[in-house]
Design a protein around this motif. Structure first.
Motif: not given
Length: 308
Positions: A38-40, A36, A100, A42
């Motif tokens: 932008p969750q993944d 996923a 993203a 960083d």
């Protein structure tokens, strides 16, 4: 000339000739597949940066000052890597732009003699391509395989390309799943064209662009078995025009990387690449840079007179 290469193969195994000098580096932390955005992102960037720093510390302890300096440059805050592995020449995937939100994503697949010690050329080219593409774009510099040395027999066989293609296919599948609406293109330079050629069948990308390619490890574009647009270009001063364009299959190896991608026999669409040399395709202000940016954006190429 190719016959001489085949004769020279008796001097030693291809795999040994192609292997870069080993540099000790720590085993990288495992990273889950990209899912996923932008969750993944960083979390992946943080893990990869820790890997760069760990490799830099080990290189410093071993007095490998050149490698340590290169790694410190890679660990500068703001640089973002989807993965990093400092072993066996190095593996890395650096992101330029916001992955993203990108609607256009170009994956740069480099050729021979690309490793962490010589990473600057790949980094600079990807940075310039991203600047040319502009907003809502991202470029990924994908050093995802062990590249051959330019002067080795490995550069004239598809052996390393086979392994690289497997990893490139996995990477593109994960990226496609995480960015379902983006236009993804491959920019394949030099020996990287063989990697892309082997990875191409059924791969969900919109364009495959060969630049300065000795061959794509296939006989023609139809053998790529892709629905993507297939483009090929070569600069007027690129020495790659003079390498053998053929494949000779022997019981112990295949030599040569197939038909010249810019030849009519290959069947790609040929784009004007200007008067540059083998390392100039993403040179600032060049016709080839502007044309490649248009191709990965889904636009028609510039004519040579347009970029004069």
């Amino acid at each position: 000339m190719l016959n001489l290469v085949v004769a020279a193969s008796v001097a030693g195994p291809v795999s040994a000739a192609a292997r870069p000098q080993a540099v000790p580096a720590p085993v990288p932390a495992s990273i889950a597949p990209l899912r996923a955005l932008p969750q993944d992102l960083d979390a992946r960037y943080a893990v990869a940066r820790e890997g760069v720093l760990a490799a830099e510390r080990l290189a410093g302890r071993r007095d490998d000052l050149w490698r340590a300096a290169r790694l410190r440059e890679m660990a500068v805050p703001g640089r973002r890597f989807l993965f990093f592995d400092g072993r066996d020449g190095g593996r890395a995937a650096e992101v330029f732009g916001d992955l993203a939100t990108a609607r256009r994503i170009a994956i740069v697949v480099p050729g021979s003699d690309t490793n962490l010690d010589k990473y600057g050329h790949l980094h600079g080219g990807a940075l310039r391509l991203h600047a040319e593409l502009g907003e809502r774009s991202a470029v990924i510099a994908w050093l995802g395989y062990r590249t051959p040395a330019t002067t080795s027999l490995g550069a004239l066989t598809p052996e390393l390309a086979e392994t690289g293609a497997r990893d490139l296919r996995t990477f593109v599948r994960e990226l496609r799943a995480a960015t379902p609406g983006a236009r993804i293109s491959l920019l394949c330079h030099s020996y990287g064209a063989a990697v892309c050629g082997r990875a191409a069948p059924g791969l969900d990308v919109s364009a495959i662009v060969f630049a300065g390619a000795p061959g794509a490890a296939v006989d023609d574009a139809a053998e790529l078995r892709t629905r993507a647009e297939v483009w090929a270009g070569r600069g007027a001063r690129d020495w790659i025009a003079h390498v053998p364009h053929a494949r000779i299959r022997l019981p112990f190896a295949t030599f040569g990387l197939g038909t010249d991608p810019v030849s009519p026999a290959f069947g790609a669409r040929v784009f004007p690449a200007g008067d540059g040399g083998h390392s100039d395709y993403l040179r600032a202000g060049s016709l080839s840079l502007r044309t490649i940016a248009r191709l990965v954006s889904g636009r028609a190429p510039l004519r040579a007179v347009d970029g004069a």
